[in-house]
Write an enzyme that holds these catalytic residues in place. Sequence first.
Site, PDB file in Angstrom:
ATOM      1  N   ARG A  12       0.821  -1.209   0.000  1.00  0.00           N
ATOM      2  CA  ARG A  12       0.000   0.000   0.000  1.00  0.00           C
ATOM      3  C   ARG A  12       0.861   1.268   0.000  1.00  0.00           C
ATOM      4  O   ARG A  12       0.677   2.165  -0.812  1.00  0.00           O
ATOM      5  CB  ARG A  12      -0.919   0.023   1.235  1.00  0.00           C
ATOM      6  CG  ARG A  12      -1.888  -1.129   1.351  1.00  0.00           C
ATOM      7  CD  ARG A  12      -2.847  -1.212   0.191  1.00  0.00           C
ATOM      8  NE  ARG A  12      -3.630   0.008   0.027  1.00  0.00           N
ATOM      9  CZ  ARG A  12      -4.193   0.381  -1.121  1.00  0.00           C
ATOM     10  NH1 ARG A  12      -4.024  -0.347  -2.220  1.00  0.00           N
ATOM     11  NH2 ARG A  12      -4.918   1.482  -1.195  1.00  0.00           N
ATOM     12  N   CYS A 153       1.021   7.248  10.119  1.00  0.00           N
ATOM     13  CA  CYS A 153      -0.072   8.076   9.599  1.00  0.00           C
ATOM     14  C   CYS A 153      -0.812   8.775  10.730  1.00  0.00           C
ATOM     15  O   CYS A 153      -1.170   9.954  10.622  1.00  0.00           O
ATOM     16  CB  CYS A 153      -1.029   7.227   8.763  1.00  0.00           C
ATOM     17  SG  CYS A 153      -1.757   5.822   9.645  1.00  0.00           S
TER      18      CYS A 153
END
Length: 337
Positions: A12, A153
């Site tokens: 990803r 993140c």
Amino acid sequence: MKIRVGINGFGRMGRLALRAAWGWPELEFVHINEIKGGAVAAAHLLKFDSVHGRWTPEVEAEGERVLIDSTPLSFSEYGKPEDVPWEDFGVDLVLECSGKFRTPATLDPYFKRGVQKVIVAAPVKEEALNIVMGVNDYLYEPEKHHLLTAASCTTNCLAPVVKVIHEGLGIKHGIITTIHDNTNTQTLVDAPHKDLRRARATSLSLIPTTTGSATAIALIYPELKGKLNGIAVRVPLLNASLTDCVFEVNRPTTVEEINALLKAASEQAPLQGILGYEERPLVSIDYKDDPRSSIIDALSTMVVDETQVKILAWYDNEWGYVNRMVELARKVALSLK
């Protein structure tokens, strides 16, 4: 002058980092190393993404290469960084996106292979420069720092909020809950896992688990060590996520003051384009593909008894993060020219 970039781990983060970075003049991507699927799968998944859609450039596999608008990137399938002949490809900078190598000892082989700088797309468990763009990227010293991490993140979502509130009001302590989308660390159906909650089927439950994002803030603000903690709740969605911040602050405040501080910070350096501010009644899907790290849901801000503050911040946990990683890569690239 461009610097030559390689990617280790084309999942990803690796694929989306390449999408976000493609076309920036400072970065020339030359090599991909991924142990699963070969060049054909790499090219297909780069072009077609179930969350972020079809990528505009033409992408195809040709032998052991991935072609992007006819620009070739060599491809290999080695299991360890030390086995990849990075020096043969002239790689200056590696984006380490496998999620597997997160200590200086396991990352040192890159430098023995001639790589000058490594940016890790995950927290590094030991000494490494932990950079959150817009918050502490001024700490980067090219002659001193060769191993860097772009944090996580959620840390990239949380840190701008902490910066504004701590510098504006002072934070005594706080608790963070991240309402986080599924990731590949979970299982589609029940399967053995060291975290027994993550062992359960992702699409059927809300799954409480751990996050290091709150404690990682102490790497940026040492005075907050031991003052922030948090938990994650994994939810059966693919994008986007939400961070719920509760702080006890040092002086009386109001909802209006909190929102004014956050709005002002979102409109000027160093957080412009990184911190967002939203007064419309939006929901998670509205933040898919948002390149910002943290978007304040101003309608949800609360203050209780003048000093307890609640702030919600949205984030695309994939696209927002890789955009900060690419900004860090560009900063590093300019330092190598």
